[in-house]
Enzyme design. Structure first.
Site, PDB file in Angstrom:
ATOM      1  N   SER A   1       0.854  -1.193   0.000  1.00  0.00           N
ATOM      2  CA  SER A   1       0.000   0.000   0.000  1.00  0.00           C
ATOM      3  C   SER A   1       0.888   1.241   0.000  1.00  0.00           C
ATOM      4  O   SER A   1       2.066   1.161  -0.351  1.00  0.00           O
ATOM      5  CB  SER A   1      -0.944  -0.029   1.208  1.00  0.00           C
ATOM      6  OG  SER A   1      -1.925   0.975   1.079  1.00  0.00           O
ATOM      7  N   ASN A   2       0.356   2.378   0.382  1.00  0.00           N
ATOM      8  CA  ASN A   2       1.150   3.606   0.408  1.00  0.00           C
ATOM      9  C   ASN A   2       0.659   4.494   1.554  1.00  0.00           C
ATOM     10  O   ASN A   2      -0.277   4.144   2.267  1.00  0.00           O
ATOM     11  CB  ASN A   2       1.061   4.317  -0.953  1.00  0.00           C
ATOM     12  CG  ASN A   2      -0.375   4.640  -1.309  1.00  0.00           C
ATOM     13  OD1 ASN A   2      -1.014   5.444  -0.660  1.00  0.00           O
ATOM     14  ND2 ASN A   2      -0.892   3.967  -2.335  1.00  0.00           N
ATOM     15  N   HIS A   3       1.296   5.661   1.688  1.00  0.00           N
ATOM     16  CA  HIS A   3       1.045   6.511   2.867  1.00  0.00           C
ATOM     17  C   HIS A   3      -0.175   7.429   2.729  1.00  0.00           C
ATOM     18  O   HIS A   3      -0.397   8.264   3.596  1.00  0.00           O
ATOM     19  CB  HIS A   3       2.259   7.406   3.128  1.00  0.00           C
ATOM     20  CG  HIS A   3       3.468   6.660   3.575  1.00  0.00           C
ATOM     21  ND1 HIS A   3       3.485   5.896   4.703  1.00  0.00           N
ATOM     22  CD2 HIS A   3       4.704   6.565   3.036  1.00  0.00           C
ATOM     23  CE1 HIS A   3       4.686   5.358   4.852  1.00  0.00           C
ATOM     24  NE2 HIS A   3       5.435   5.750   3.844  1.00  0.00           N
TER      25      HIS A   3
ATOM     26  N   ALA B   1      -4.432   7.532  -4.314  1.00  0.00           N
ATOM     27  CA  ALA B   1      -3.075   7.052  -4.561  1.00  0.00           C
ATOM     28  C   ALA B   1      -3.216   5.570  -4.916  1.00  0.00           C
ATOM     29  O   ALA B   1      -3.222   4.701  -4.039  1.00  0.00           O
ATOM     30  CB  ALA B   1      -2.227   7.244  -3.326  1.00  0.00           C
TER      31      ALA B   1
END
Ligand code: C5P
Length: 400
Positions: free
Chosen positions: A208-210, A275
């Site tokens: 995943s991402n932030h 995102a």
């Protein structure tokens, strides 16, 4: 201006209650019809006679008149009002509002009000900064309550910091601005994607991402405030879905692609703020993958580019995208703008302090397809959302 607007001013027990007199006078002078509801403690800080005289109506405090038993209907009050403004709002009243406590007329009015609600917090800096107060304000914001942020300066305690109620003129200006702009996108159907996607590797792990989702949620709320019908397709976030917005939660990039593509068929514009993972594991193991001490190579396949897919079918619909860059920023953003057939792209740089993931602020540059470019300073994400939605309105007006 507030001509003809019906406003309930709720006054709670803070030293800043003295400013409620100036606030009521300012609202009345701007043409509003004002009814004042006070909490029992507020009467200790400012005389009901003062507020009754300035608002030209009797003050409401109790559920019923102890003399003749006449009932003060909070439901009727809530129905009457175009806005409920609680100023000053103490930490106590904010906490009760956030949790649904309804032990005075003002709180029952808040719970039953269908109109927009504004609060102007006033308290000492440590109370304002306390995690409980922060949490309560975040909850209230997620329910659609609008917060007129307190200012910094000298406080009644003698300390100095954030917590002093916004000045009456600022509060009146926030209400005017709200009424002036709220219907400018009435009936406009907009898709917003937000947050991160999650790409499972096995039942335990994922890629995943932030992304916190804050920018996309702020955009959805701003579009809603201007009357748009918003479909928010969001990855998993810690945020509460904004009130008055159709929210669909998804997990993976593939799921977001399917959901957003279907929603776009019903929309006139799309703002791609999510995102989205660019790659996802080729295979998802249904068992936890055991470590064997050696290196591990994970095979990934590209996901669908949702923005590009919508860009390919958009016709004369509006498409807005984001570019979060670390280098060759303008160049990369402009290439995405072209490649994905966007009308404008919002560039934010991870190199700028206060911009990017998790934080409440952002610093953007808007690059239009027609070559124009507008750079903005560091602002709260709510303010950035306003700038972006202004640009959407400008594009829409040019096409009309
Ligand atoms: O190419 P890049 O990921 O930097 O492009 C960012 C823009 O494209 C953002 O608006 C993002 O929401 C959108 N995007 C998308 N689907 C993807 C990848 C990016 O909608 N798979």
């Amino acid at each position: 201006m507030l001509g003809g607007k019906k406003i309930i001013v709720g006054v709670t027990g803070s030293i800043a209650a003295y400013k409620a007199a100036i606030l009521v006078r300012t609202l009345v002078r701007q043409g509003a019809e004002v009814r004042v509801v006070m909490t029992p403690l507020a009467k200790e800080f400012i005389s009901p006679l003062t507020l009754a005289t300035l608002s030209r109506h009797p003050i409401l405090v109790d559920f019923f008149d102890p003399e003749d038993g006449r009932w003060n209907s909070h439901v009727a009050l809530g129905e009457w009002a175009d806005a409920l403004l609680i100023a000053p709002a103490t930490a106590n009243t904010l906490a009760k509002m956030a949790t649904g406590v309804a032990d005075n007329l003002l709180l029952t009015t808040y719970l039953s009000a269908r109109c927009p609600v504004f609060v102007a917090p006033a308290m000492d800096l440590d109370m304002y900064g306390h995690p409980t107060t922060r949490y309560n304000l975040d909850s209230l914001k997620s329910y659609g309550v609008r917060v007129v942020e307190p200012g910094e300066g000298e406080l009644a305690s003698g300390l100095s910091g954030k917590g002093r109620m916004a000045e009456p003129e600022e509060i009146a200006a926030a209400l005017s601005a709200f009424f002036a702009r709220r219907r400018s996108l009435a009936g406009y159907k907009v898709l917003v994607t937000a947050g991160p996607t999650i790409e499972p590797i096995d039942p335990v792990r994922y890629i995943s991402n932030h992304s916190s989702g804050k920018m996309g949620y702020a955009l959805a709320a701003e579009l809603r405030d201007r009357g748009a019908e918003v479909i928010l397709v969001t990855g998993r976030t810690a945020l509460c879905p904004p009130d008055g917005v159709t929210t669909v939660e998804v997990t993976t990039a593939d799921e977001m692609f399917r959901t957003a593509s279907a929603a776009f068929e019903r929309c006139e514009a799309a703002v791609m703020c999510a995102a989205v993972a660019d790659y996802t594991p080729v295979e998802v193991s249904d068992r936890k993958i055991k470590k064997d001490g050696g290196a591990w190579t994970l095979e990934l396949r590209p996901t669908q580019d949702i923005a590009a897919a919508l860009g390919a079918v958009k016709g004369d619909r509006l498409l807005v995208g984001f570019a979060l860059e670390t280098d060759r920023e303008r160049e990369n953003a402009l290439s995405k703008l072209q490649r994905k057939n966007m009308d404008f792209i919002v560039l934010n740089s991870l190199g700028d302090e206060g911009a990017g993931f998790g934080v409440d602020t952002n610093k953007i540059t808007i690059l239009r397809r027609n070559g124009t470019e507008r750079a903005f300073g560091l602002k709260s994400k709510a303010e950035v959302a306003r700038d972006i939605v202004d640009e959407i309105e400008a594009c829409r007006a040019e096409r009309a």
